[in-house]
Structure formats: C-alpha cells, structure tokens
Design an enzyme around this catalytic site. Structure first.
Site, mmCIF file in Angstrom:
data_model
loop_
_atom_site.group_PDB
_atom_site.id
_atom_site.type_symbol
_atom_site.label_atom_id
_atom_site.label_comp_id
_atom_site.label_asym_id
_atom_site.label_seq_id
_atom_site.Cartn_x
_atom_site.Cartn_y
_atom_site.Cartn_z
ATOM 1 C CB SER A 101 -0.970 0.005 1.189
ATOM 2 O OG SER A 101 -2.078 -0.819 0.921
ATOM 3 C CE LYS A 135 -4.640 1.738 -0.860
ATOM 4 N NZ LYS A 135 -3.940 0.465 -0.582
ATOM 5 C CB SER A 169 -4.589 1.306 3.551
ATOM 6 O OG SER A 169 -3.624 1.105 2.541
#
Length: 265
Positions: free
Chosen positions: A67, A70, A127
C-alpha cells in the site's frame, strides 16, 4: 519385441523422471524469484532538508511496495488538485472494478461516488483499495493508464527502481520499488504539495456515522511524527514510510519487509 518395449519403457520412465526433476527445479526457481524480494528487509533514513542518508540497509534492493503504492496515487491526486483539474469536492465515481477490490476498502457500491477528500482520507487512514482504484480511473481514464502515469512520474522524480502496475498496491509481480525510492517519494510529497501534506497526519475520519481509524501506530505516540503511510501484503511484509520533525531537521524513514506491524513501527 518384448525387449524393444522394455528398452522404450525404460527410456520413457527416465525421460519422465528427468522432466519431473526439471519441472520441480523450475518451480523452486519461480517461487524463489517471487519470494526473494520479501525474504529480506530493507531500510533507509534520510535528512529531508539536505538529502543526506543517515542510515541504510539494502536500500536499493527490490521490494514489493504494497500500500505504499498509494503514496504515488496521492501524489498524482495532489498534482491534479494543484492544477485545478479536480477539487476536494469533485465526485469520484466507483466502477464495478473499483467496488470489487478486496479489503481493506471503503465499501462503496458500483455506481456510487464519494468526494475526492473522502477518497484521500480513506486511503491515508484505512488504506482503502477501492478508493485508490476509483481515483486512478478518474485521473487516468483507466487503472492501467494511470499505472503508466505513476511510473512516468516515478522516473521524473528520480525513482529509477520503481514500476507501478496498479493504483492501490495489491499484489502484482510486475510492481516493485525500493526503500530509497519510497524515501524520495515521501520527501517529494511534502516539498511539492505542502498544502495537502496535512492529510497524512489524520489518525481517523468520519465516514457517515462511522469513525475510521488509521494504521500508523507512530502517529500521536512518537513526538514529531506527522505521517506518512503503512503497507502490507504477504509477499511484501510490513512496510512503513514515516516522517518526523526533529528540531530543525526533518527525517524520512522507510522500513520494508517487517515481520509484524509492531516490528515495522
């Protein structure tokens, strides 16, 4: 004739055995290639003002970003906001693909929408994979095109060891990065978009009547910590990019491949 069959059968058995051994060996090679990036941890600490590396451990070793991906999705979102292409209140539509992303997710149904700000907050705290995909589709037209935009931006920022394949960091063998590159991205987010950097300090936010809490255990516990992003998949291990103000210094620290959330922190 019987002798001929016997010899042929012997060769077939030998050939089959050889093929099986080669196939098994190849499976080990493929499995090793897939797991080698996750087999070792890496880390780096950088003085964000001077660029001086204060600590490094295999910082250029290839790793799966999970993640942390991101962060680039957010960088391109901030860029679009700064250029006036979108605003905090712009609706982010959720396609069937976005809505179908696995958790963690915000849970918006296909055909629904949230504001850009809600999508940002859900990515920073929860997330949310669905929000990342939806933003990628909004900005890039499709997630695959957005991934190309992400990789192009990575090159522009000097992140030469990074390739993106999706907007959220869900497993893809072609998506990889390094602790060094993630530190560069963490520094760039603050330097280039200080007006939006405060989002990374959010420890929770309200979504309707639901309070959604973040995953970064350092926020509010370690003096000076102001973000940035956590990440985890089975292949990547536990990842963290963190920023901290230490007097006149600002440090960015990256840990990739941690064995647990606690060890990462």
């Amino acid at each position: 004739m019987r002798q001929a069959l016997s010899v042929f059968g012997s060769k077939s058995a030998s050939s089959l055995k050889t093929i099986m051994i080669l196939a098994l060996a190849m499976s080990f090679v493929v499995a090793d290639a897939a797991s080698s990036m996750a087999a070792r941890s890496s880390a780096i600490v950088v003085d964000a003002k001077t660029g001086k590396v204060l600590y490094s451990s295999d910082a250029n070793g290839r790793r799966y970003p999970a993640s942390l991906t991101k962060m680039m999705t957010l960088y391109l979102t901030f860029e679009a906001m700064a250029k006036g292409r979108i605003s905090r209140n712009t609706p982010v539509p959720f396609s069937a693909k976005a809505a179908a992303e696995p958790p963690t997710k915000l849970g918006v149904k296909a055909g629904g929408a949230v504001s850009v700000e809600t999508a940002i907050l859900s990515m920073v705290t929860k997330s949310a994979n669905d929000s990342a995909t939806a933003l990628g589709e909004l900005l890039g037209g499709s997630e695959s095109n957005f991934a190309r935009m992400m990789t192009a931006k990575a090159r522009a920022l000097g992140m030469d060891g990074t390739v993106f394949r999706n907007a959220n960091g869900l497993p893809d063998p072609g998506q990889f990065t390094t602790a060094h590159d993630m530190a560069m991205l963490g520094i760039a987010l603050r330097e280039h978009y200080p007006q939006y950097y405060g989002y990374f300090s959010q420890r929770s936010f309200l979504y309707g009547r639901q309070r959604i809490n973040g995953h970064n255990r350092l926020l509010g516990r370690i003096k000076g910590v102001d973000g940035i992003k956590t990440g985890y998949t089975r292949a990547s291990g536990f990842n963290l990019v963190s920023s901290v103000s230490d007097g006149n210094r600002r440090l960015v620290a990256v840990v990739m491949g941690g064995t647990s959330g606690r060890s990462r922190a």
